[in-house]
Design a protein around this motif. Structure first.
Motif, mmCIF file in Angstrom:
data_model
loop_
_atom_site.group_PDB
_atom_site.id
_atom_site.type_symbol
_atom_site.label_atom_id
_atom_site.label_comp_id
_atom_site.label_asym_id
_atom_site.label_seq_id
_atom_site.Cartn_x
_atom_site.Cartn_y
_atom_site.Cartn_z
ATOM 1 N N ASN A 1 36.899 12.349 54.510
ATOM 2 C CA ASN A 1 37.296 11.016 54.977
ATOM 3 C C ASN A 1 36.309 10.469 56.002
ATOM 4 O O ASN A 1 36.060 9.256 56.048
ATOM 5 C CB ASN A 1 38.700 11.058 55.580
ATOM 6 N N TYR A 2 35.741 11.360 56.813
ATOM 7 C CA TYR A 2 34.731 10.925 57.784
ATOM 8 C C TYR A 2 33.480 10.432 57.059
ATOM 9 O O TYR A 2 32.881 9.414 57.441
ATOM 10 C CB TYR A 2 34.372 12.083 58.725
ATOM 11 N N LEU A 3 33.081 11.143 56.011
ATOM 12 C CA LEU A 3 31.922 10.718 55.211
ATOM 13 C C LEU A 3 32.170 9.345 54.593
ATOM 14 O O LEU A 3 31.282 8.484 54.578
ATOM 15 C CB LEU A 3 31.644 11.738 54.109
ATOM 16 N N VAL A 4 33.394 9.144 54.094
ATOM 17 C CA VAL A 4 33.752 7.861 53.490
ATOM 18 C C VAL A 4 33.676 6.748 54.533
ATOM 19 O O VAL A 4 33.124 5.673 54.273
ATOM 20 C CB VAL A 4 35.176 7.928 52.889
ATOM 21 N N LYS A 5 34.202 7.005 55.733
ATOM 22 C CA LYS A 5 34.192 6.006 56.805
ATOM 23 C C LYS A 5 32.764 5.629 57.182
ATOM 24 O O LYS A 5 32.432 4.442 57.319
ATOM 25 C CB LYS A 5 34.934 6.551 58.023
ATOM 26 N N THR B 1 27.731 27.037 50.258
ATOM 27 C CA THR B 1 26.957 25.952 49.656
ATOM 28 C C THR B 1 27.795 25.194 48.634
ATOM 29 O O THR B 1 27.779 23.958 48.589
ATOM 30 C CB THR B 1 25.690 26.497 48.976
ATOM 31 N N VAL B 2 28.540 25.927 47.825
ATOM 32 C CA VAL B 2 29.416 25.295 46.828
ATOM 33 C C VAL B 2 30.505 24.479 47.520
ATOM 34 O O VAL B 2 30.855 23.380 47.062
ATOM 35 C CB VAL B 2 30.038 26.360 45.902
ATOM 36 N N LYS B 3 31.032 24.978 48.628
ATOM 37 C CA LYS B 3 32.056 24.231 49.359
ATOM 38 C C LYS B 3 31.498 22.891 49.860
ATOM 39 O O LYS B 3 32.162 21.853 49.781
ATOM 40 C CB LYS B 3 32.581 25.051 50.535
ATOM 41 N N SER C 1 41.798 21.442 53.847
ATOM 42 C CA SER C 1 41.002 21.657 55.056
ATOM 43 C C SER C 1 39.766 20.761 55.091
ATOM 44 O O SER C 1 39.267 20.423 56.159
ATOM 45 C CB SER C 1 40.579 23.127 55.155
ATOM 46 N N ALA C 2 39.272 20.364 53.910
ATOM 47 C CA ALA C 2 38.058 19.546 53.842
ATOM 48 C C ALA C 2 38.345 18.053 53.881
ATOM 49 O O ALA C 2 37.428 17.244 54.000
ATOM 50 C CB ALA C 2 37.289 19.887 52.562
#
Length: 211
Positions: free
Chosen positions: A51-55, A123-125, A45-46
């Motif tokens: 992938n958006y953060l990586v982009k 927060t951990v997620k 689900s994450a």
């Protein structure tokens, strides 16, 4: 060395803790199977967000590299420009130098206090998303949870009443003897090194399940 609790130690404590709770092997196996399924489902689900953060990171890194790019002459004649020698003074080949952009790392500090209990799961997620992001873009990272009431090793081996006065003083420190302005580290203070880019993928997965 006294304050940082290595991830290997934390994993050992978790294993021993589970063995205490689940005396029956079948119960422990069933519990761990549920954890495995939960981690797998959350990771799926994450994936979109990671992938958006990586982009975004790659875009910003490319833009930063472009802004810092420099062009220099090589000293080698560009034969394709020789015919322009009458009106063009720049007849040399040029080279564009791009920096590699790998001059960074990330350090995460996770609040491990009791007041976090109602939001610690989410927060951990979010922390896991950032760990997986760091893995994908291959940058160094360290994750520490800070606590001023860490009794991990002592809880496994003994109870506070079994500790001598001198040992208690060594753990907690003689705070009443300190002068004003002294930086004092309480004996129960600890930095729990949950994750590190130095860990193997299997170790990171194991710690993820422990959390």
């Amino acid at each position: 060395d006294e304050s940082i609790i290595r991830n290997e130690e934390i994993s050992e404590y978790c294993e021993e803790f589970l063995d205490r709770i689940y005396a029956e092997h079948l119960d422990k196996t069933s519990y761990l199977d549920d954890i495995d399924d939960g981690v797998l489902q959350y990771r799926k689900s994450a994936e979109k967000e990671v992938n958006y953060l990586v982009k975004e990171f790659e875009c910003r890194k490319s833009a930063d590299a472009y802004a810092r790019a420099s062009i220099s002459r090589t000293g080698v004649l560009d034969t394709a420009k020789l015919h322009t020698y009458k009106y063009n003074e720049d007849l040399f080949k040029k080279v564009t130098v791009l920096p590699d952009g790998k001059n960074h790392g990330l350090l995460f500090l996770l609040d491990w206090s009791g007041s976090m209990h109602n939001i610690l799961g989410s927060t951990v997620k979010q922390l896991l998303n950032l760990v997986w992001f760091c893995q994908k873009v291959n940058i160094p990272f360290e994750v520490y949870a800070f606590s001023n009431s860490y009794w991990g090793a002592w809880q496994m081996q003994t109870s506070p009443s079994d500790i001598s006065a001198s040992e208690y003083s060594r753990i907690h420190g003689d705070s009443w003897k300190l002068d004003i302005g002294t930086l004092h580290k309480d004996g129960d203070f600890a930095l729990l090194n949950f994750f590190s880019s130095r860990m193997r993928a299997a170790e990171i997965t194991k710690m993820t399940k422990a959390l």
